[in-house]
Design a protein around this motif. Structure first.
Motif, PDB file in Angstrom:
ATOM      1  N   HIS A  55       0.764  -1.259  -0.071  1.00  0.00           N
ATOM      2  CA  HIS A  55       0.074  -0.231   0.011  1.00  0.00           C
ATOM      3  C   HIS A  55       0.556   1.362   0.099  1.00  0.00           C
ATOM      4  O   HIS A  55       0.252   2.399  -0.338  1.00  0.00           O
ATOM      5  CB  HIS A  55      -0.951   0.135   1.105  1.00  0.00           C
ATOM      6  N   ALA A  56       1.986   1.176   0.231  1.00  0.00           N
ATOM      7  CA  ALA A  56       3.114   2.428   0.096  1.00  0.00           C
ATOM      8  C   ALA A  56       4.420   1.622  -0.266  1.00  0.00           C
ATOM      9  O   ALA A  56       5.046   0.695   0.262  1.00  0.00           O
ATOM     10  CB  ALA A  56       3.058   3.087   1.541  1.00  0.00           C
ATOM     11  N   GLY A  57       4.845   2.369  -1.189  1.00  0.00           N
ATOM     12  CA  GLY A  57       6.279   2.125  -1.804  1.00  0.00           C
ATOM     13  C   GLY A  57       7.088   3.272  -2.416  1.00  0.00           C
ATOM     14  O   GLY A  57       6.376   4.297  -2.644  1.00  0.00           O
ATOM     15  N   LEU A  58       8.348   3.036  -2.332  1.00  0.00           N
ATOM     16  CA  LEU A  58       9.069   4.254  -3.028  1.00  0.00           C
ATOM     17  C   LEU A  58       9.659   3.852  -4.081  1.00  0.00           C
ATOM     18  O   LEU A  58      10.181   2.573  -4.412  1.00  0.00           O
ATOM     19  CB  LEU A  58      10.280   4.385  -2.012  1.00  0.00           C
ATOM     20  N   LEU A  59       9.645   4.779  -5.416  1.00  0.00           N
ATOM     21  CA  LEU A  59       9.998   4.504  -6.551  1.00  0.00           C
ATOM     22  C   LEU A  59      10.949   5.830  -6.978  1.00  0.00           C
ATOM     23  O   LEU A  59      10.671   6.942  -6.606  1.00  0.00           O
ATOM     24  CB  LEU A  59       8.802   4.560  -7.580  1.00  0.00           C
ATOM     25  N   PRO A  60      12.075   5.415  -7.742  1.00  0.00           N
ATOM     26  CA  PRO A  60      13.011   6.307  -8.205  1.00  0.00           C
ATOM     27  C   PRO A  60      12.229   7.423  -9.194  1.00  0.00           C
ATOM     28  O   PRO A  60      11.843   6.721 -10.201  1.00  0.00           O
ATOM     29  CB  PRO A  60      14.241   5.331  -8.746  1.00  0.00           C
ATOM     30  N   VAL A  61      12.441   8.721  -9.064  1.00  0.00           N
ATOM     31  CA  VAL A  61      12.271   9.631 -10.063  1.00  0.00           C
ATOM     32  C   VAL A  61      13.372  10.700  -9.976  1.00  0.00           C
ATOM     33  O   VAL A  61      13.588  11.335  -9.025  1.00  0.00           O
ATOM     34  CB  VAL A  61      10.703  10.232  -9.618  1.00  0.00           C
ATOM     35  N   TRP A 116       0.171  -1.849  11.215  1.00  0.00           N
ATOM     36  CA  TRP A 116       1.154  -1.041  10.574  1.00  0.00           C
ATOM     37  C   TRP A 116       2.030  -2.074  10.018  1.00  0.00           C
ATOM     38  O   TRP A 116       2.429  -3.073  10.595  1.00  0.00           O
ATOM     39  CB  TRP A 116       1.891   0.071  11.590  1.00  0.00           C
ATOM     40  N   GLU A 117       2.352  -1.737   8.673  1.00  0.00           N
ATOM     41  CA  GLU A 117       3.546  -2.598   8.201  1.00  0.00           C
ATOM     42  C   GLU A 117       4.937  -1.993   8.365  1.00  0.00           C
ATOM     43  O   GLU A 117       4.730  -0.847   8.882  1.00  0.00           O
ATOM     44  CB  GLU A 117       3.435  -2.506   6.800  1.00  0.00           C
ATOM     45  N   PRO A 118       5.957  -2.864   8.226  1.00  0.00           N
ATOM     46  CA  PRO A 118       7.083  -2.374   8.570  1.00  0.00           C
ATOM     47  C   PRO A 118       7.464  -1.145   7.932  1.00  0.00           C
ATOM     48  O   PRO A 118       7.260  -0.857   6.709  1.00  0.00           O
ATOM     49  CB  PRO A 118       8.361  -3.327   8.180  1.00  0.00           C
ATOM     50  N   ALA A 119       8.163   0.068   8.394  1.00  0.00           N
ATOM     51  CA  ALA A 119       8.281   1.126   8.029  1.00  0.00           C
ATOM     52  C   ALA A 119       9.630   1.412   7.075  1.00  0.00           C
ATOM     53  O   ALA A 119      10.577   0.473   7.178  1.00  0.00           O
ATOM     54  CB  ALA A 119       8.665   2.349   8.872  1.00  0.00           C
ATOM     55  N   LEU A 120       9.505   2.268   5.876  1.00  0.00           N
ATOM     56  CA  LEU A 120      10.412   2.522   4.925  1.00  0.00           C
ATOM     57  C   LEU A 120      11.207   3.758   5.104  1.00  0.00           C
ATOM     58  O   LEU A 120      10.572   4.511   5.923  1.00  0.00           O
ATOM     59  CB  LEU A 120       9.956   2.539   3.561  1.00  0.00           C
ATOM     60  N   GLY A 158       5.287   4.419   6.857  1.00  0.00           N
ATOM     61  CA  GLY A 158       4.584   3.397   7.308  1.00  0.00           C
ATOM     62  C   GLY A 158       3.108   3.089   6.840  1.00  0.00           C
ATOM     63  O   GLY A 158       2.400   4.212   7.063  1.00  0.00           O
ATOM     64  N   ALA A 159       2.793   2.158   6.164  1.00  0.00           N
ATOM     65  CA  ALA A 159       1.461   1.733   5.800  1.00  0.00           C
ATOM     66  C   ALA A 159       0.710   1.075   6.830  1.00  0.00           C
ATOM     67  O   ALA A 159       1.059   0.114   7.650  1.00  0.00           O
ATOM     68  CB  ALA A 159       1.167   1.290   4.466  1.00  0.00           C
ATOM     69  N   TRP A 167     -13.949   2.425  10.873  1.00  0.00           N
ATOM     70  CA  TRP A 167     -12.993   2.877  10.147  1.00  0.00           C
ATOM     71  C   TRP A 167     -12.290   2.037   9.222  1.00  0.00           C
ATOM     72  O   TRP A 167     -11.210   1.826   8.590  1.00  0.00           O
ATOM     73  CB  TRP A 167     -11.693   3.482  11.029  1.00  0.00           C
ATOM     74  N   ALA A 168     -13.051   0.753   9.062  1.00  0.00           N
ATOM     75  CA  ALA A 168     -12.514  -0.388   8.245  1.00  0.00           C
ATOM     76  C   ALA A 168     -12.257   0.086   6.828  1.00  0.00           C
ATOM     77  O   ALA A 168     -11.717  -0.740   5.857  1.00  0.00           O
ATOM     78  CB  ALA A 168     -13.660  -1.487   8.390  1.00  0.00           C
ATOM     79  N   GLY A 169     -12.941   0.994   6.458  1.00  0.00           N
ATOM     80  CA  GLY A 169     -12.512   1.341   4.954  1.00  0.00           C
ATOM     81  C   GLY A 169     -11.362   2.512   4.869  1.00  0.00           C
ATOM     82  O   GLY A 169     -11.331   3.252   3.997  1.00  0.00           O
ATOM     83  N   LEU A 170     -10.743   2.524   5.589  1.00  0.00           N
ATOM     84  CA  LEU A 170      -9.339   3.364   5.829  1.00  0.00           C
ATOM     85  C   LEU A 170      -8.068   2.656   5.475  1.00  0.00           C
ATOM     86  O   LEU A 170      -7.816   1.761   6.177  1.00  0.00           O
ATOM     87  CB  LEU A 170      -9.317   4.093   7.221  1.00  0.00           C
ATOM     88  N   ARG A 171      -7.291   3.216   4.739  1.00  0.00           N
ATOM     89  CA  ARG A 171      -5.899   2.767   4.612  1.00  0.00           C
ATOM     90  C   ARG A 171      -5.137   4.157   4.984  1.00  0.00           C
ATOM     91  O   ARG A 171      -5.462   5.268   4.659  1.00  0.00           O
ATOM     92  CB  ARG A 171      -5.604   2.463   3.187  1.00  0.00           C
ATOM     93  N   LEU A 172      -3.951   3.817   5.788  1.00  0.00           N
ATOM     94  CA  LEU A 172      -3.386   4.984   6.370  1.00  0.00           C
ATOM     95  C   LEU A 172      -1.831   5.019   5.927  1.00  0.00           C
ATOM     96  O   LEU A 172      -1.198   3.812   5.949  1.00  0.00           O
ATOM     97  CB  LEU A 172      -3.279   5.031   7.730  1.00  0.00           C
ATOM     98  N   VAL A 173      -1.391   6.080   5.501  1.00  0.00           N
ATOM     99  CA  VAL A 173       0.397   6.128   5.232  1.00  0.00           C
ATOM    100  C   VAL A 173       0.634   7.221   6.169  1.00  0.00           C
ATOM    101  O   VAL A 173       0.607   8.486   5.849  1.00  0.00           O
ATOM    102  CB  VAL A 173       0.513   6.115   3.837  1.00  0.00           C
ATOM    103  N   ARG A 174       1.570   6.779   7.219  1.00  0.00           N
ATOM    104  CA  ARG A 174       1.981   7.825   8.017  1.00  0.00           C
ATOM    105  C   ARG A 174       3.612   8.260   7.590  1.00  0.00           C
ATOM    106  O   ARG A 174       4.676   7.460   7.174  1.00  0.00           O
ATOM    107  CB  ARG A 174       2.292   7.324   9.313  1.00  0.00           C
ATOM    108  N   VAL A 175       4.023   9.294   7.688  1.00  0.00           N
ATOM    109  CA  VAL A 175       5.061  10.066   7.010  1.00  0.00           C
ATOM    110  C   VAL A 175       5.588  11.126   8.350  1.00  0.00           C
ATOM    111  O   VAL A 175       4.997  11.934   8.672  1.00  0.00           O
ATOM    112  CB  VAL A 175       5.173  10.956   5.654  1.00  0.00           C
TER     113      VAL A 175
END
Length: 180
Positions: A55-61, A116-120, A158-159, A167-175
Motif C-alpha cells: 500500500h506504500a512504496g518508494l520509486l526512483p524519480v 502497521w506494516e514495517p516502515a520504509l 509506514g502503511a 474505520w474499516a474502509g481506511l488505509r493510512l500512510v504515516r510520514v
C-alpha cells in the motif's frame, strides 16, 4: 469530493482521486521527470508504480524517490497535523463511508486501531505533489492534485489499515520521524 489545491484555504481537506491506478507523491523538484502513462520505454512510469507491491512504496524519480500509494484506487487526503495520508476505501460490502468531518475527527482512534506494516526510510528534498500516477508530472498541477508541505529531511513511511470498526474502509500512510 475531488478538488484541486491551487489556493491554500485553511482547515479545508483536499481529496485527490485516481481514475484507476495508484496515486503518487512526487517531490516538486523532480516533477518534470515523471512521465506517467506516457513514455517511449516498454514500461511506463505508471506501469512501474502499478508493479509496486503493498500500500506504500518508494520509486526512483530523477535523483530522488517518490511515494506510491498503491492498492485499490481511493480518494486520498494528507492531514499535516498527523503526518498522514488518509485513503477512503470501500469497506467490504458497506458502500456508505463516514462523512468527511466525522472521518477527520475519528483519525486519532483509527491510528490506535491500525495494523502497521514495517516502515520504509525516505529522504525528501522538499514539498510534494500528490496526483494520479497515470498523469505526467508536467500536467500534475493542471489536474486533480494536492501540494504536501514537507521540510527536506529523512522520514519514516509506514502503511497501515484498520481491520474493524467504522474505520474499516481506511488505509493510512504515516510520514514522520524515521524509526530509531
Amino acid at each position: 469530493m475531488a478538488r484541486c489545491a491551487d489556493a491554500v484555504v485553511p482547515d479545508v481537506v483536499r481529496w485527490v482521486e485516481s481514475a484507476a491506478g495508484p496515486l503518487i507523491a512526487v517531490p516538486e523538484a523532480v516533477l518534470p521527470f515523471w512521465a506517467g502513462a506516457d513514455g517511449d520505454e516498454t514500461s511506463s512510469d505508471h506501469d512501474r508504480a502499478c508493479d509496486l507491491p503493498g500500500h506504500a512504496g518508494l520509486l526512483p524519480v530523477g535523483d530522488t524517490l517518490a511515494l506510491v500509494l498503491g492498492g485499490e484506487p481511493a480518494a486520498t487526503a494528507y492531514l499535516p497535523e498527523h503526518g498522514l495520508f488518509v485513503r477512503r476505501c470501500a469497506a467490504g460490502d458497506e458502500p456508505r463511508l463516514l462523512s468527511e468531518a466525522r472521518l477527520i475527527a475519528e483519525v486519532p482512534a483509527a491510528l490506535d486501531d491500525a495494523v502497521w506494516e514495517p516502515a520504509l526510510e525516505w529522504r525528501v528534498p522538499g514539498p510534494l505533489v500528490l496526483f494520479d500516477a497515470a498523469r505526467s508530472g508536467r500536467a500534475a498541477t493542471a489536474t486533480d492534485h494536492a501540494r504536501v508541505e514537507l521540510a527536506p529531511g529523512r522520514y519514516g513511511v509506514g502503511a497501515g489499515y484498520v481491520p474493524r470498526g467504522p474505520w474499516a474502509g481506511l488505509r493510512l500512510v504515516r510520514v514522520g520521524p524515521p524509526a530509531g
